[in-house]
Design a protein around this motif. Structure first.
Motif, PDB file in Angstrom:
ATOM      1  N   LEU A 140      -3.799   0.501  -9.142  1.00  0.00           N
ATOM      2  CA  LEU A 140      -3.011   0.682 -10.490  1.00  0.00           C
ATOM      3  C   LEU A 140      -1.734  -0.126 -10.647  1.00  0.00           C
ATOM      4  N   ARG A 141      -2.000  -0.904 -11.749  1.00  0.00           N
ATOM      5  CA  ARG A 141      -0.633  -1.886 -12.044  1.00  0.00           C
ATOM      6  C   ARG A 141       0.664  -1.485 -11.559  1.00  0.00           C
ATOM      7  N   PRO A 142       1.250  -2.050 -10.546  1.00  0.00           N
ATOM      8  CA  PRO A 142       2.328  -1.710  -9.991  1.00  0.00           C
ATOM      9  C   PRO A 142       3.562  -2.223 -10.607  1.00  0.00           C
ATOM     10  N   ASP A 143       3.256  -3.610 -11.417  1.00  0.00           N
ATOM     11  CA  ASP A 143       4.322  -4.315 -12.109  1.00  0.00           C
ATOM     12  C   ASP A 143       3.346  -5.215 -13.008  1.00  0.00           C
ATOM     13  N   ARG A 153       0.960  -1.386  -0.066  1.00  0.00           N
ATOM     14  CA  ARG A 153       0.143  -0.061   0.028  1.00  0.00           C
ATOM     15  C   ARG A 153       0.915   1.314  -0.064  1.00  0.00           C
ATOM     16  N   ALA A 154       2.066   1.160   0.623  1.00  0.00           N
ATOM     17  CA  ALA A 154       2.984   2.405   0.689  1.00  0.00           C
ATOM     18  C   ALA A 154       3.474   2.719  -0.840  1.00  0.00           C
ATOM     19  N   ARG A 155       3.493   1.639  -1.602  1.00  0.00           N
ATOM     20  CA  ARG A 155       4.104   1.776  -2.840  1.00  0.00           C
ATOM     21  C   ARG A 155       3.191   1.859  -4.125  1.00  0.00           C
ATOM     22  N   ALA A 156       2.180   1.512  -3.823  1.00  0.00           N
ATOM     23  CA  ALA A 156       0.825   1.478  -5.054  1.00  0.00           C
ATOM     24  C   ALA A 156      -0.105   2.288  -4.930  1.00  0.00           C
ATOM     25  N   TYR A 157      -0.768   2.649  -5.893  1.00  0.00           N
ATOM     26  CA  TYR A 157      -2.034   3.208  -5.930  1.00  0.00           C
ATOM     27  C   TYR A 157      -3.190   2.554  -5.852  1.00  0.00           C
ATOM     28  N   TYR A 188       5.708  -7.494 -23.623  1.00  0.00           N
ATOM     29  CA  TYR A 188       4.663  -6.620 -23.494  1.00  0.00           C
ATOM     30  C   TYR A 188       5.145  -5.083 -23.295  1.00  0.00           C
ATOM     31  N   ALA A 189       4.265  -4.201 -23.409  1.00  0.00           N
ATOM     32  CA  ALA A 189       4.890  -2.964 -23.223  1.00  0.00           C
ATOM     33  C   ALA A 189       3.908  -2.063 -22.514  1.00  0.00           C
ATOM     34  N   GLY A 190       4.245  -1.193 -21.540  1.00  0.00           N
ATOM     35  CA  GLY A 190       3.129  -0.455 -21.129  1.00  0.00           C
ATOM     36  C   GLY A 190       3.495   0.263 -19.748  1.00  0.00           C
ATOM     37  N   GLU A 191       2.536   1.029 -19.056  1.00  0.00           N
ATOM     38  CA  GLU A 191       2.979   1.746 -17.935  1.00  0.00           C
ATOM     39  C   GLU A 191       2.465   0.953 -16.776  1.00  0.00           C
ATOM     40  N   VAL A 192       3.416   1.479 -15.773  1.00  0.00           N
ATOM     41  CA  VAL A 192       3.154   0.988 -14.216  1.00  0.00           C
ATOM     42  C   VAL A 192       2.979   2.102 -13.444  1.00  0.00           C
ATOM     43  N   PHE A 193       2.919   2.000 -12.251  1.00  0.00           N
ATOM     44  CA  PHE A 193       2.456   3.162 -11.226  1.00  0.00           C
ATOM     45  C   PHE A 193       3.058   2.741 -10.065  1.00  0.00           C
ATOM     46  N   ARG A 194       4.020   3.678  -9.496  1.00  0.00           N
ATOM     47  CA  ARG A 194       4.690   3.512  -8.307  1.00  0.00           C
ATOM     48  C   ARG A 194       4.727   4.778  -7.556  1.00  0.00           C
TER      49      ARG A 194
END
Length: 365
Positions: free
Chosen positions: A66-69, A50-54, A90-96
């Motif tokens: 939101l996809r952390p990895d 939770r401290a690292r992800a949205y 694959y290619a795309g965004e991650v959120f941290r």
């Protein structure tokens, strides 16, 4: 002179270029959801994520993240309907969240290459590393490798209680806690183990007080019993603690490390299979053109940032730019497929490249 700003369009173009390289190696391109059920990720990583992800709430689907990895949704997708063996890209965004490093982006692209193939794990490890090395060859990066499996095998082979081995295995990815436990379970920690037990007993003998808190009496009794068993159990032999220290300190080129590990395996046979796997991997890397004579192996590598990896680990770094995160990281995650596979598992290895970091090395776009 300030470095030029890297546009999102440029990052997407670089990601597409890298993805195409992996497709040319036979990888199947795949897409994955950006918004994921939080339950699975929380079960895997615990509340710390939770401290690292949205995290957000959905009125119909509950808690979402939101996809952390990419690894977790990639494994879920493969275990659900993937053929075997399989190669994906694959290619795309991650959120941290970046509370500790606010200068780093909280939304960034990753390009991945994953191999699900249990026929020859050493060859699959070598395939992934060699493909990453080839994709990054023009950037003069430093490659680092390690193998969490060797340390896990060493812990599993210690002459001590199952409870102590489980505690050490649980904290392999937390180096400070791991070393503290090594000391506690050694001869040097005998007094400390007894002090902890005496302190708990003394607290329980204090005057009557209301029973408050989240722990039940049964849980407290179980904790006391565990402390009693730990205090009475013999310490881990000093010779085995020394062997663990020797493994943790290894940082040399692969041939030298293999030689030292074979010597250690004479006194700690539990690591023999892991050392043999490292030997086969080294041979497979050589067959793929990797300069194994100068490839650095560090036994402790990956222990602070690659928690779901349980075997081979690797990374590529720009030594001239210490301000940048790793250009690429990866490794083997067999255990994760077992957790997410609902009763089935398959050996798997893969990694990701950060196209924005590559563009930083090129001078932006």
């Amino acid at each position: 002179m300030p470095r030029p700003e890297i546009t999102k369009a440029a990052v997407k173009a670089e990601a597409a270029r890298l993805k195409a390289l992996f497709e040319a190696q036979g990888a199947l391109p795949v897409e994955m959801d950006i918004l994921l059920p939080a339950e699975v990720l929380l079960d895997l990583y615990g509340e710390d994520i939770r401290a690292r992800a949205y995290v957000t709430d959905d009125p119909e689907h509950g808690e979402m993240m939101l996809r952390p990895d990419f690894t977790v949704p990639m494994v879920q997708q493969h275990m659900s309907d993937g053929a075997e063996p399989a190669r994906y890209t694959y290619a795309g965004e991650v959120f941290r969240k970046q509370e500790d490093m606010p200068s780093r982006a909280s939304e960034y692209f990753q390009v991945g290459y994953e191999v699900f193939d249990g026929s020859d794990p050493a060859a699959a490890d070598a395939e992934v590393f060699a493909n990453f090395a080839e994709a990054l060859a023009e950037h003069d990066l430093r490659a680092a490798t390690g193998d969490i499996g060797i340390l896990k095998a060493a812990v599993a082979g210690l002459n001590t209680t199952e409870t102590r081995r489980a505690a050490l295995l649980r904290h392999i990815w937390r180096p400070r806690r791991f070393r503290a436990l090594m000391t506690r379970f050694s001869e040097a920690g005998t007094g400390l183990r007894q002090q902890n037990l005496d302190r708990v007993r003394a607290n329980l003998k204090e005057g009557e007080a209301p029973f408050i808190g989240l722990r039940t009496q049964t849980e407290i009794d179980m904790r006391i019993k565990a402390l009693e068993e730990d205090a009475s159990a013999p310490p881990i032999p000093a010779s085995e603690i020394e062997l663990l220290e020797d493994i943790l300190s290894l940082k040399e080129t692969l041939p030298h490390v293999l030689s030292q590990l074979r010597d250690i395996a004479v006194d700690l046979p539990a690591i023999s299979d892991a050392v043999n796997l490292l030997s086969r991997r080294t041979e497979a890397l050589g067959k793929r053109g990797v300069d194994v004579e100068n490839l650095v192996f560090e036994a402790s590598y990956g222990r602070t940032s690659m928690e779901y990896y349980d075997g081979f680990v690797f990374g590529f770094y720009a030594e001239a730019r210490p301000d940048l995160p790793p250009v690429a990281t990866g490794g083997r995650y067999d255990a994760l497929t077992a957790v997410l596979g609902q009763g089935r598992s398959i050996p798997a290895v893969g990694g990701v490249i950060r196209p924005n970091v590559l563009l930083s090395l090129k001078g932006g776009a």
